[in-house]
Design a protein around this motif. Sequence first.
Motif, PDB file in Angstrom:
ATOM      1  N   GLU A  88      46.313  22.866  55.316  1.00  0.00           N
ATOM      2  CA  GLU A  88      46.807  24.249  55.385  1.00  0.00           C
ATOM      3  C   GLU A  88      48.223  24.302  55.948  1.00  0.00           C
ATOM      4  OE1 GLU A  88      46.778  28.421  54.934  1.00  0.00           O
ATOM      5  OE2 GLU A  88      45.704  26.751  54.001  1.00  0.00           O
ATOM      6  N   PHE A  89      48.536  23.458  56.930  1.00  0.00           N
ATOM      7  CA  PHE A  89      49.896  23.417  57.471  1.00  0.00           C
ATOM      8  C   PHE A  89      50.881  22.917  56.421  1.00  0.00           C
ATOM      9  CE2 PHE A  89      49.659  23.384  62.411  1.00  0.00           C
ATOM     10  CZ  PHE A  89      49.024  24.613  62.375  1.00  0.00           C
ATOM     11  N   MET A  90      50.477  21.934  55.641  1.00  0.00           N
ATOM     12  CA  MET A  90      51.357  21.462  54.562  1.00  0.00           C
ATOM     13  C   MET A  90      51.617  22.581  53.568  1.00  0.00           C
ATOM     14  SD  MET A  90      49.791  17.644  53.854  1.00  0.00           S
ATOM     15  CE  MET A  90      50.797  17.370  52.385  1.00  0.00           C
ATOM     16  N   HIS A  91      50.571  23.312  53.222  1.00  0.00           N
ATOM     17  CA  HIS A  91      50.725  24.429  52.279  1.00  0.00           C
ATOM     18  C   HIS A  91      51.631  25.508  52.859  1.00  0.00           C
ATOM     19  CE1 HIS A  91      49.889  27.356  49.236  1.00  0.00           C
ATOM     20  NE2 HIS A  91      49.209  28.132  50.047  1.00  0.00           N
ATOM     21  N   THR A  92      51.405  25.857  54.119  1.00  0.00           N
ATOM     22  CA  THR A  92      52.216  26.895  54.757  1.00  0.00           C
ATOM     23  C   THR A  92      53.679  26.476  54.831  1.00  0.00           C
ATOM     24  OG1 THR A  92      50.315  27.578  56.080  1.00  0.00           O
ATOM     25  CG2 THR A  92      52.468  28.325  56.823  1.00  0.00           C
ATOM     26  N   ALA A  93      53.920  25.211  55.149  1.00  0.00           N
ATOM     27  CA  ALA A  93      55.297  24.716  55.217  1.00  0.00           C
ATOM     28  C   ALA A  93      55.987  24.832  53.865  1.00  0.00           C
ATOM     29  CB  ALA A  93      55.307  23.263  55.700  1.00  0.00           C
ATOM     30  N   THR A  94      55.251  24.486  52.790  1.00  0.00           N
ATOM     31  CA  THR A  94      55.869  24.578  51.465  1.00  0.00           C
ATOM     32  C   THR A  94      56.155  26.027  51.094  1.00  0.00           C
ATOM     33  OG1 THR A  94      53.730  24.614  50.302  1.00  0.00           O
ATOM     34  CG2 THR A  94      54.752  22.467  50.674  1.00  0.00           C
ATOM     35  N   LEU A  95      55.310  26.958  51.534  1.00  0.00           N
ATOM     36  CA  LEU A  95      55.572  28.370  51.262  1.00  0.00           C
ATOM     37  C   LEU A  95      56.833  28.837  51.983  1.00  0.00           C
ATOM     38  CD1 LEU A  95      52.012  30.018  51.442  1.00  0.00           C
ATOM     39  CD2 LEU A  95      53.227  29.124  49.455  1.00  0.00           C
ATOM     40  N   LEU A  96      56.979  28.427  53.248  1.00  0.00           N
ATOM     41  CA  LEU A  96      58.182  28.787  53.995  1.00  0.00           C
ATOM     42  C   LEU A  96      59.429  28.239  53.310  1.00  0.00           C
ATOM     43  CD1 LEU A  96      56.866  28.191  57.622  1.00  0.00           C
ATOM     44  CD2 LEU A  96      57.677  30.386  56.723  1.00  0.00           C
ATOM     45  N   HIS A  97      59.356  27.001  52.869  1.00  0.00           N
ATOM     46  CA  HIS A  97      60.491  26.377  52.189  1.00  0.00           C
ATOM     47  C   HIS A  97      60.730  27.003  50.816  1.00  0.00           C
ATOM     48  CE1 HIS A  97      59.934  22.468  54.768  1.00  0.00           C
ATOM     49  NE2 HIS A  97      60.499  23.449  55.442  1.00  0.00           N
ATOM     50  N   ASP A  98      59.640  27.279  50.081  1.00  0.00           N
ATOM     51  CA  ASP A  98      59.763  27.895  48.750  1.00  0.00           C
ATOM     52  C   ASP A  98      60.485  29.231  48.816  1.00  0.00           C
ATOM     53  OD1 ASP A  98      58.536  25.858  47.438  1.00  0.00           O
ATOM     54  OD2 ASP A  98      56.668  26.918  47.021  1.00  0.00           O
ATOM     55  N   ASP A  99      60.114  30.036  49.801  1.00  0.00           N
ATOM     56  CA  ASP A  99      60.702  31.377  49.892  1.00  0.00           C
ATOM     57  C   ASP A  99      62.198  31.310  50.160  1.00  0.00           C
ATOM     58  OD1 ASP A  99      58.312  32.623  49.354  1.00  0.00           O
ATOM     59  OD2 ASP A  99      57.785  32.944  51.459  1.00  0.00           O
ATOM     60  N   VAL A 100      62.629  30.287  50.878  1.00  0.00           N
ATOM     61  CA  VAL A 100      64.065  30.102  51.098  1.00  0.00           C
ATOM     62  C   VAL A 100      64.745  29.680  49.803  1.00  0.00           C
ATOM     63  CG1 VAL A 100      65.797  28.703  52.292  1.00  0.00           C
ATOM     64  CG2 VAL A 100      63.823  29.585  53.551  1.00  0.00           C
ATOM     65  N   VAL A 101      64.177  28.683  49.138  1.00  0.00           N
ATOM     66  CA  VAL A 101      64.766  28.185  47.893  1.00  0.00           C
ATOM     67  C   VAL A 101      64.817  29.282  46.837  1.00  0.00           C
ATOM     68  CG1 VAL A 101      64.457  26.560  45.986  1.00  0.00           C
ATOM     69  CG2 VAL A 101      64.107  25.795  48.340  1.00  0.00           C
ATOM     70  N   ASP A 102      63.718  30.051  46.733  1.00  0.00           N
ATOM     71  CA  ASP A 102      63.615  31.086  45.698  1.00  0.00           C
ATOM     72  C   ASP A 102      64.244  32.410  46.113  1.00  0.00           C
ATOM     73  OD1 ASP A 102      62.169  29.222  44.259  1.00  0.00           O
ATOM     74  OD2 ASP A 102      60.219  30.023  44.871  1.00  0.00           O
ATOM     75  N   GLU A 103      64.664  32.513  47.371  1.00  0.00           N
ATOM     76  CA  GLU A 103      65.227  33.758  47.907  1.00  0.00           C
ATOM     77  C   GLU A 103      64.241  34.912  47.746  1.00  0.00           C
ATOM     78  OE1 GLU A 103      69.022  34.230  45.978  1.00  0.00           O
ATOM     79  OE2 GLU A 103      69.968  32.705  47.226  1.00  0.00           O
ATOM     80  N   SER A 104      62.967  34.637  48.013  1.00  0.00           N
ATOM     81  CA  SER A 104      61.910  35.634  47.848  1.00  0.00           C
ATOM     82  C   SER A 104      61.876  36.591  49.028  1.00  0.00           C
ATOM     83  CB  SER A 104      60.551  34.938  47.708  1.00  0.00           C
ATOM     84  OG  SER A 104      60.531  34.108  46.572  1.00  0.00           O
ATOM     85  N   ASP A 105      61.578  37.849  48.729  1.00  0.00           N
ATOM     86  CA  ASP A 105      61.504  38.883  49.759  1.00  0.00           C
ATOM     87  C   ASP A 105      60.072  39.257  50.116  1.00  0.00           C
ATOM     88  OD1 ASP A 105      64.295  39.065  49.855  1.00  0.00           O
ATOM     89  OD2 ASP A 105      64.334  40.513  48.206  1.00  0.00           O
ATOM     90  N   LEU A 106      59.111  38.910  49.254  1.00  0.00           N
ATOM     91  CA  LEU A 106      57.726  39.324  49.458  1.00  0.00           C
ATOM     92  C   LEU A 106      56.801  38.133  49.282  1.00  0.00           C
ATOM     93  CD1 LEU A 106      56.148  42.039  49.913  1.00  0.00           C
ATOM     94  CD2 LEU A 106      55.757  42.078  47.436  1.00  0.00           C
ATOM     95  N   ARG A 107      55.839  38.019  50.187  1.00  0.00           N
ATOM     96  CA  ARG A 107      54.843  36.949  50.118  1.00  0.00           C
ATOM     97  C   ARG A 107      53.519  37.541  50.566  1.00  0.00           C
ATOM     98  NH1 ARG A 107      53.867  32.102  47.960  1.00  0.00           N
ATOM     99  NH2 ARG A 107      56.032  31.453  48.390  1.00  0.00           N
ATOM    100  N   ARG A 108      52.508  37.528  49.668  1.00  0.00           N
ATOM    101  CA  ARG A 108      51.201  38.102  49.972  1.00  0.00           C
ATOM    102  C   ARG A 108      51.315  39.541  50.444  1.00  0.00           C
ATOM    103  NH1 ARG A 108      49.176  32.773  53.315  1.00  0.00           N
ATOM    104  NH2 ARG A 108      48.806  31.394  51.531  1.00  0.00           N
ATOM    105  N   GLY A 109      52.211  40.271  49.821  1.00  0.00           N
ATOM    106  CA  GLY A 109      52.358  41.687  50.108  1.00  0.00           C
ATOM    107  C   GLY A 109      53.134  42.010  51.369  1.00  0.00           C
ATOM    108  N   LYS A 110      53.647  40.993  52.060  1.00  0.00           N
ATOM    109  CA  LYS A 110      54.412  41.211  53.292  1.00  0.00           C
ATOM    110  C   LYS A 110      55.818  40.635  53.126  1.00  0.00           C
ATOM    111  CE  LYS A 110      52.443  40.146  57.192  1.00  0.00           C
ATOM    112  NZ  LYS A 110      51.691  39.413  58.235  1.00  0.00           N
ATOM    113  N   SER A 111      56.731  41.131  53.945  1.00  0.00           N
ATOM    114  CA  SER A 111      58.083  40.564  53.947  1.00  0.00           C
ATOM    115  C   SER A 111      58.010  39.092  54.293  1.00  0.00           C
ATOM    116  CB  SER A 111      58.961  41.290  54.969  1.00  0.00           C
ATOM    117  OG  SER A 111      59.143  42.641  54.603  1.00  0.00           O
ATOM    118  N   THR A 112      58.786  38.287  53.595  1.00  0.00           N
ATOM    119  CA  THR A 112      58.791  36.855  53.879  1.00  0.00           C
ATOM    120  C   THR A 112      59.445  36.584  55.232  1.00  0.00           C
ATOM    121  OG1 THR A 112      60.852  36.648  52.638  1.00  0.00           O
ATOM    122  CG2 THR A 112      58.819  36.160  51.463  1.00  0.00           C
TER     123      THR A 112
END
Length: 338
Positions: A88-112
């Motif tokens: 789960e920590f590996m998955h969470t880390a990749t989400l944090l990194h993905d949102d930076v790379v993708d410049e995403s503003d929303l993740r699971r309905g909340k602000s990134t």
Amino acid sequence: MGVVIPLEDNKNKQASVKPLVDLTLSDMERVNQLILSKAGSDVQMIPEVANHLISSGGKRLRPMLTLAAASMFGYEGDGHIKLATSVEFMHTATLLHDDVVDESDLRRGKSTARTIWGNQASVLVGDFLLGQAFRMMVDVGSIDALDVLSTAASVIAEGEVLQLSVAKNMETTEDDYLQVIRAKTAALFAAASEVGPIVAGGSKADRNALKSYGTNLGLAFQLVDDVLDYGGTSSDLGKNVGDDFREGKITLPVILSYRRGTPQDRAFWREAIEGGASDAANLEKALGLIRRYGGLTDTIARAKHYGTIARDALAPLPASPWKSALVEVIDFCIDRVS
């Protein structure tokens, strides 16, 4: 805009992740406690950023796969709790990194996290979580489990870089795309599943079965996610519908529609994806082209194909509630588009 896509074999009750949730409930409580403990730090921003994403309502499917895969082989220790938390920590880390790379503003309905604390904090907290994950892997004391998960971490990073290299490139092939999602998504599903029989002392055949199951489940899962980006709702995705289009991501619905389209259609895709003309009007046009050329239905067909492979991978294993729950997860992942 939502679209209902009927599935030929969805005539019975809707598949559910509930059997897996129920079977792993007590172990997941222990995982959740360990998550909160290991996300703690004297550096105040670390738990703030980590808990923002950790508490945002994800199903935590990947750690449940680890717990189920260990329990179906009779494991009775606590190593699977640490390995599930590592996953789960590996998955969470990749989400944090993905949102930076993708410049995403929303993740699971909340602000990134990046929109609240910034890109630097998101990347560094992701690194912290990866470090904690590897510490827990070492605590378990299984070289094989450490090898599988550390290899997955490297493959995921390679997938991220590969995705960058094909971003906004309309000449990306289906094979290129599959290589990306095999690394970015399927690798962690595979590792999460394989470490179960490893820690339980399962055979090489057991490991291979769960690895194949996880790989193909991960491919099916990502294919359905890519369909939902063009045919779902924000509540389905936990992000904005059309984000992939706006970010210039080359996913299978786009690849199929581009390759099957007229020269004029392909010119539109190049302008929209490569040229960045991804406004609302062009998103509507893209949706129309994807439907016209079967981009959604054929992507679902691919997902069902990989789901069948995942089901066949488990077929030789003895019947058990754990096996039944893992099989139902396949249908659940695909039925998200129904």
